[in-house]
Scaffold this motif. Structure first.
Motif, PDB file in Angstrom:
ATOM      1  N   VAL A 179      45.917 145.034 -80.411  1.00  0.00           N
ATOM      2  CA  VAL A 179      45.732 144.826 -81.850  1.00  0.00           C
ATOM      3  C   VAL A 179      44.263 144.636 -82.194  1.00  0.00           C
ATOM      4  CG1 VAL A 179      46.232 143.226 -83.739  1.00  0.00           C
ATOM      5  CG2 VAL A 179      48.035 143.906 -82.158  1.00  0.00           C
ATOM      6  N   GLY A 180      43.498 144.021 -81.274  1.00  0.00           N
ATOM      7  CA  GLY A 180      42.092 143.723 -81.529  1.00  0.00           C
ATOM      8  C   GLY A 180      41.231 144.943 -81.780  1.00  0.00           C
ATOM      9  N   LEU A 181      41.713 146.114 -81.420  1.00  0.00           N
ATOM     10  CA  LEU A 181      40.942 147.340 -81.612  1.00  0.00           C
ATOM     11  C   LEU A 181      41.262 148.040 -82.931  1.00  0.00           C
ATOM     12  CD1 LEU A 181      41.325 148.512 -77.934  1.00  0.00           C
ATOM     13  CD2 LEU A 181      39.158 147.957 -79.017  1.00  0.00           C
ATOM     14  N   LEU A 182      42.139 147.443 -83.725  1.00  0.00           N
ATOM     15  CA  LEU A 182      42.536 148.065 -84.987  1.00  0.00           C
ATOM     16  C   LEU A 182      41.360 148.281 -85.940  1.00  0.00           C
ATOM     17  CD1 LEU A 182      45.940 146.438 -85.961  1.00  0.00           C
ATOM     18  CD2 LEU A 182      45.491 148.850 -85.510  1.00  0.00           C
ATOM     19  N   LEU A 183      40.379 147.383 -85.886  1.00  0.00           N
ATOM     20  CA  LEU A 183      39.242 147.506 -86.794  1.00  0.00           C
ATOM     21  C   LEU A 183      38.460 148.789 -86.528  1.00  0.00           C
ATOM     22  CD1 LEU A 183      37.821 145.990 -89.124  1.00  0.00           C
ATOM     23  CD2 LEU A 183      36.274 145.029 -87.411  1.00  0.00           C
ATOM     24  N   GLN A 184      38.448 149.224 -85.261  1.00  0.00           N
ATOM     25  CA  GLN A 184      37.733 150.466 -84.924  1.00  0.00           C
ATOM     26  C   GLN A 184      38.368 151.677 -85.600  1.00  0.00           C
ATOM     27  OE1 GLN A 184      36.891 151.157 -80.781  1.00  0.00           O
ATOM     28  NE2 GLN A 184      36.238 149.053 -80.438  1.00  0.00           N
TER      29      GLN A 184
ATOM     30  N   GLY B  47      42.638 156.777 -72.452  1.00  0.00           N
ATOM     31  CA  GLY B  47      43.068 155.501 -73.034  1.00  0.00           C
ATOM     32  C   GLY B  47      43.175 155.578 -74.537  1.00  0.00           C
ATOM     33  N   GLY B  48      43.093 154.404 -75.178  1.00  0.00           N
ATOM     34  CA  GLY B  48      43.265 154.318 -76.618  1.00  0.00           C
ATOM     35  C   GLY B  48      42.121 154.896 -77.424  1.00  0.00           C
ATOM     36  N   GLN B  49      40.978 155.151 -76.753  1.00  0.00           N
ATOM     37  CA  GLN B  49      39.809 155.728 -77.443  1.00  0.00           C
ATOM     38  C   GLN B  49      40.172 157.038 -78.147  1.00  0.00           C
ATOM     39  OE1 GLN B  49      36.886 154.480 -77.636  1.00  0.00           O
ATOM     40  NE2 GLN B  49      35.447 156.077 -78.075  1.00  0.00           N
TER      41      GLN B  49
END
Length: 316
Positions: A51-56, A16-18
């Motif tokens: 988009v919510g994971l952009l901070l990571q 995934g995006g991880q």
């Protein structure tokens, strides 16, 4: 002579995006060239999305900037398959501060699926280097609180029903603590309609855990409350110091820190194994995962240890 490009397979392990998030952040920090193939190939809808994971991705990079950074992130703040913004502020933020990270998170507008439209402004202070952490003593659960909300056209009763069910489920196992779940109807601060709940538990040693769930069309509110409560209880039964969602988010900081970090946790998730794999591919950090063998450990309690590489900020 330029360093060789590192090829990353975006379909391995968690798929995934991880893989993208950890790779992109480390590439930015250490200057390594990477190429990621088959991004999120393990997902039903491959390619880039949440988009919510952009901070990571952006927070670790901003730590090594030459001055304070201001990040304006727009999209869904409370959406499936990503941490709710409440989790980022109430759980992730205080724990990552143990590494020496300092950032403010100003929630200006909440955004719900499918509209999005949320806005968060994060202000990040740079560091000279990150400190290692030692989170191996859980202590006792000392506080339980939360937030049950509806927004848009949904009735306030949904928030009350979610909170009532969640409180009842938690009381079956934890009888001697006051459970303070606020119920709210959001109007001005929300874009779109949605409902959900997040419940947070704090321990006497400063560990923080959470369970959360979002409402969906056709799903009764008591089921949403039940899911969040069960998630929280599952994450405190194993006597670890972090929950299953914080686990993988700390791997990057452990790898970058100057020294040995140790974190006690429950079952090691595939997200965490993926983050460790990527961090070891792109840095010299070394991770070991061992079963905890003390008297408070259950069969699924583990210690994640990392010898961090001690990345320093060249601008300090």
């Amino acid at each position: 002579m330029a360093a060789a490009m590192v090829e990353m397979d975006g379909s391995i392990m968690e798929g995934g995006g991880q893989i993208l998030r950890v790779s992109a952040a480390l590439s930015c920090i250490n200057g390594a060239s990477i190429r990621i193939n088959k991004i999120r190939a393990g997902r039903g809808t491959p390619g880039l999305r949440s988009v919510g994971l952009l901070l990571q991705v952006s927070l670790p990079c901003a730590l090594y900037a030459d001055g304070p950074s201001e990040l304006c992130l727009k999209g869904g703040t409370n959406a499936d398959m990503a941490p709710q913004i409440d989790y980022t502020i109430k759980v992730f933020k205080p724990i990552v501060e143990k590494f020496g990270v300092h950032f403010n998170c100003d929630l200006r507008m909440r955004g719900y699926y499918p509209k999005g439209g949320g806005e968060v402004v994060a202000k990040v202070s740079p560091v000279s280097e990150l400190s290692p952490v030692n989170m191996t003593e859980r202590g006792t659960i000392s506080k339980i609180y939360g937030r049950s909300f509806v927004a848009g056209v949904l009735p306030y009763k949904l928030a009350k029903d979610m909170a009532t069910t969640a409180t009842r489920v938690i009381r079956r196992e934890i009888k001697d603590l006051y459970i303070n779940i606020q119920t709210l109807q959001e109007k001005d601060m929300a874009c779109g309609s949605g409902n959900g709940i997040i419940i947070i538990a704090e321990s006497s040693t400063g560990c923080i855990f959470a369970g959360s769930a979002l409402g969906k069309k056709g799903v009764y509110p008591d089921k949403v409350g039940f899911e969040a409560a069960e998630m929280l209880l599952r994450n405190i039964r194993h006597n670890g110091c972090v929950d299953e969602f914080l686990q993988d988010q700390l791997i990057l900081f452990m790898a970058l820190a100057n020294g040995i970090s140790r974190i006690r946790t429950g079952p090691v998730t595939l997200h965490t194994k993926t983050a460790i794999h990527v961090a070891e591919q792109l840095t010299q950090a070394k991770f070991t995962v061992t079963k905890a063998d003390d008297e408070n450990a259950s069969n699924d309690t583990y210690i994640i240890e990392c010898q961090g590489v001690g990345v320093t900020n060249p601008h300090f």
